[in-house]
Scaffold this motif. Structure first.
Motif, mmCIF file in Angstrom:
data_model
loop_
_atom_site.group_PDB
_atom_site.id
_atom_site.type_symbol
_atom_site.label_atom_id
_atom_site.label_comp_id
_atom_site.label_asym_id
_atom_site.label_seq_id
_atom_site.Cartn_x
_atom_site.Cartn_y
_atom_site.Cartn_z
ATOM 1 N N CYS A 64 14.498 5.622 -0.331
ATOM 2 C CA CYS A 64 15.637 4.711 -0.378
ATOM 3 C C CYS A 64 15.430 3.648 -1.461
ATOM 4 O O CYS A 64 14.347 3.495 -2.016
ATOM 5 N N GLN A 65 16.480 2.888 -1.730
ATOM 6 C CA GLN A 65 16.445 1.926 -2.820
ATOM 7 C C GLN A 65 15.369 0.865 -2.622
ATOM 8 O O GLN A 65 14.686 0.460 -3.571
ATOM 9 N N ALA A 66 15.185 0.396 -1.384
ATOM 10 C CA ALA A 66 14.205 -0.664 -1.126
ATOM 11 C C ALA A 66 12.796 -0.208 -1.477
ATOM 12 O O ALA A 66 12.001 -0.977 -2.043
ATOM 13 N N VAL A 67 12.464 1.035 -1.161
ATOM 14 C CA VAL A 67 11.140 1.560 -1.473
ATOM 15 C C VAL A 67 11.004 1.772 -2.978
ATOM 16 O O VAL A 67 9.975 1.431 -3.575
ATOM 17 N N ARG A 68 12.031 2.307 -3.604
ATOM 18 C CA ARG A 68 11.963 2.528 -5.058
ATOM 19 C C ARG A 68 11.865 1.207 -5.807
ATOM 20 O O ARG A 68 11.202 1.113 -6.847
ATOM 21 N N ASP A 69 12.508 0.163 -5.296
ATOM 22 C CA ASP A 69 12.397 -1.150 -5.934
ATOM 23 C C ASP A 69 10.975 -1.694 -5.852
ATOM 24 O O ASP A 69 10.495 -2.380 -6.770
ATOM 25 N N ALA A 70 10.299 -1.413 -4.730
ATOM 26 C CA ALA A 70 8.955 -1.955 -4.517
ATOM 27 C C ALA A 70 7.892 -1.181 -5.281
ATOM 28 O O ALA A 70 6.864 -1.753 -5.666
ATOM 29 N N LEU A 71 8.109 0.093 -5.506
ATOM 30 C CA LEU A 71 7.065 0.959 -6.059
ATOM 31 C C LEU A 71 6.517 0.491 -7.407
ATOM 32 O O LEU A 71 5.299 0.544 -7.617
ATOM 33 N N VAL A 96 0.855 -1.181 0.000
ATOM 34 C CA VAL A 96 0.000 0.000 0.000
ATOM 35 C C VAL A 96 0.896 1.237 0.000
ATOM 36 O O VAL A 96 1.672 1.436 0.935
ATOM 37 N N ALA A 97 0.794 2.042 -1.051
ATOM 38 C CA ALA A 97 1.537 3.295 -1.140
ATOM 39 C C ALA A 97 0.567 4.442 -0.923
ATOM 40 O O ALA A 97 -0.444 4.556 -1.626
ATOM 41 N N VAL A 98 0.864 5.300 0.051
ATOM 42 C CA VAL A 98 -0.022 6.389 0.457
ATOM 43 C C VAL A 98 0.741 7.703 0.354
ATOM 44 O O VAL A 98 1.913 7.774 0.750
#
Length: 403
Positions: free
Chosen positions: A265-272, A236-238
Motif C-alpha cells: 500500500c501507499q503508506a508502506v511504499r512511502d516509508a520504504l 525494520v523491513a523484513v
C-alpha cells in the motif's frame, strides 16, 4: 532458607544479556568478572521492543527508571495489512485490562540506550569487573572451577563458574553443544532509526501516534515505532529472499527489497525509501536444546536460545535469564544447584518462545487464502484481549514491584 551462593562468576560477552547477567549475579552477592572481545563496550542495531516481562526484569535489576528516561511507552500495538493498508487488529497498552494483567510497562527503546543503562549500572557496582579486548579461545574446567584462555595474552582467568553470553555464534556453545551452525531462515532485515522529522506527509500520521505499527504481507513485513523519547523513528523491513545461497552474501539485496515490497500500500511504499540500507541482517535461529549447563559452564541469551524476532522476545528472554540466574544464586545452597535451578526454570519457557516465534513469523507472512483467513480471524479480536500473548509477557520468575 539456604544462604545465598557467594562465588566468583565469569561472564563472557558484553552485550545486553551479558551486562544484565553481571548485574544480576553481583546483586545476588557474587563477584563478577565480565570479558568482552571488542575493544570497547558498544551495541549495534536500532530499535528494541521491551514487553512487560522485560520491564519486570529491568525493575528487578534496578535499571527500569534509567531505561524509561529515554524510552517510549507506545499506546498501542497495531497490525496492518501491508497490501490493502487496512487495520487487522490492535492491542491497547494503556487499558485497565493491560495494567491489571501485566503491571509493568511495554516500552520501545534504542538498543544503545538499553545497553548504556546496563553498562552504567555494572560500572557502579563494586562487585563487577569489566574487561574489553579479551577474546576467549579456550576453556578448561574441573570440579574446583573453570579457566578461560584468551587470544590476546597468555594469562588465564580462573572462576568458580562461567556464563556464556557470547551471542548467536557463541564459541563456548560450539565447544559444548554438537548442533552445528545457526540456521538461516532465508529472511533478511534492513533496519535503522532516523530523525523523526523526516517522517513527513502521509508517514507523519503514524509517526506522531507513537504506536508500534506492524505491516504484514506475503513473505515480508515492515515494523515502525518511535524511540529515544520520540526523537528517532525506527523502521525494520523484513523479507524472504528467493536468491538465498548458503555460504554466500549475494542474496537479500536492496533490489530484492524493492521487488518484494513493490505491491504494498501507499503508506508502506512511502516509508520504504527511508529504511536504512547501511547493513542487511540475515535472520538466524536454532532448534531448542534441552541442556544449558555443562559442569560449571552455563549458556545464556542467544548462546542458549537464539530466536527469530517475530515475537520481539530475543532481548526480553536474555533479561529473564539474567534475573532467573540471580534468583537461583540467592536461593540455592550450592553453585551446582543454582545453575541446575536456573536451567530447569528457563529452558522450557525459552524453548517454547523460540518455537512460537517461528510460527508467528509464518502467520505474519501468509499469502493468498491463508492471509485472508488470518485477517478474518484477527478482525474479531478486542484491543483488550491479551489471552493469546499473555503467556509470553508473563515471566515464570517472581514478580518485581508493581508500577
Amino acid at each position: 532458607m539456604p544462604l545465598p551462593v557467594s562465588a566468583h562468576i565469569a561472564v563472557v560477552g558484553g552485550g545486553i544479556g551479558g551486562l544484565a547477567t553481571a548485574l544480576a549475579v553481583a546483586r545476588a552477592g557474587s563477584r563478577v568478572t565480565l570479558v568482552e572481545k571488542a575493544a570497547q563496550f558498544s551495541e549495534i542495531g536500532a530499535g528494541l521492543q521491551l514487553a512487560p516481562n522485560a520491564s519486570a526484569a529491568l525493575a528487578e535489576l534496578g535499571v527500569l527508571d534509567a531505561v524509561r528516561e529515554r524510552a517510549v511507552a507506545p499506546p498501542r500495538l497495531v497490525m496492518m495489512d501491508a497490501l490493502t493498508g487496512e487495520q487487522l487488529t490492535s492491542l491497547d497498552l494503556r487499558s485497565a485490562s493491560y495494567r491489571e494483567r501485566f503491571r509493568h510497562p511495554y516500552l520501545v527503546t534504542h538498543r544503545t540506550d538499553l545497553h548504556a543503562a546496563l553498562l552504567a549500572a555494572c560500572e557502579r557496582h563494586p562487585e563487577v569487573s569489566l574487561h574489553t579486548g579479551h577474546t576467549v579461545v579456550g576453556v578448561n574446567q574441573d570440579t574446583s572451577g573453570v579457566r578461560l584462555r584468551f587470544a590476546e595474552s597468555h594469562e588465564e582467568l580462573a572462576a568458580d563458574a562461567v556464563i556464556a553470553a557470547d551471542g548467536l555464534h557463541s564459541r563456548l556453545r560450539q565447544a559444548l553443544v554438537a548442533d552445528g551452525t545457526p540456521v538461516c531462515s532465508r529472511y533478511v532485515a534492513f533496519r535503522g532509526a532516523l530523525p523523526a522529522e523526516r517522517m513527513t506527509g502521509r508517514m507523519s500520521k503514524h509517526a506522531s501516534s507513537e504506536a508500534v505499527m506492524v505491516w504484514a504481507g506475503p513473505r515480508m513485513h515492515l515494523v515502525q515505532y518511535p524511540v529515544r523519547r520520540g526523537e528517532l523513528y525506527n523502521q525494520v523491513a523484513v523479507f524472504e529472499s528467493d536468491s538465498y545461497t548458503p555460504h554466500s552474501d549475494d542474496w537479500g539485496t536492496e533490489a530484492e527489497l524493492e521487488e518484494r515490497f513493490a505491491g504494498t500500500c501507499q503508506a508502506v511504499r512511502d516509508a520504504l525509501p527511508l529504511v536504512s540500507r547501511d547493513r542487511r541482517w540475515p535472520l538466524y535461529d536454532r532448534a531448542p536444546v534441552d541442556q544449558w549447563v555443562f559442569g560449571r559452564i552455563a549458556l545464556l541469551g542467544d548462546a542458549a536460545h537464539p530466536m527469530l524476532q517475530y515475537l520481539a522476545q530475543g532481548a526480553c528472554q536474555a533479561l529473564e535469564d539474567a534475573v532467573a540466574l540471580g534468583h537461583a544464586l540467592e536461593q540455592s545452597s550450592s553453585l551446582e544447584r543454582a545453575l541446575a535451578t536456573y536451567a530447569s526454570l528457563r529452558s522450557p519457557r525459552a524453548s517454547r518462545i523460540q518455537t512460537n516465534a517461528r510460527r508467528f513469523g509464518e502467520i505474519c507472512h501468509l499469502e493468498g487464502m491463508g492471509a485472508t483467513l488470518r485477517n478474518m480471524l484477527l478482525a474479531s479480536r478486542s484491543p483488550e484481549n491479551f489471552d493469546d500473548i499473555s503467556w509470553v509477557w508473563t515471566p515464570a520468575t517472581a514478580a518485581a514491584p508493581a508500577l
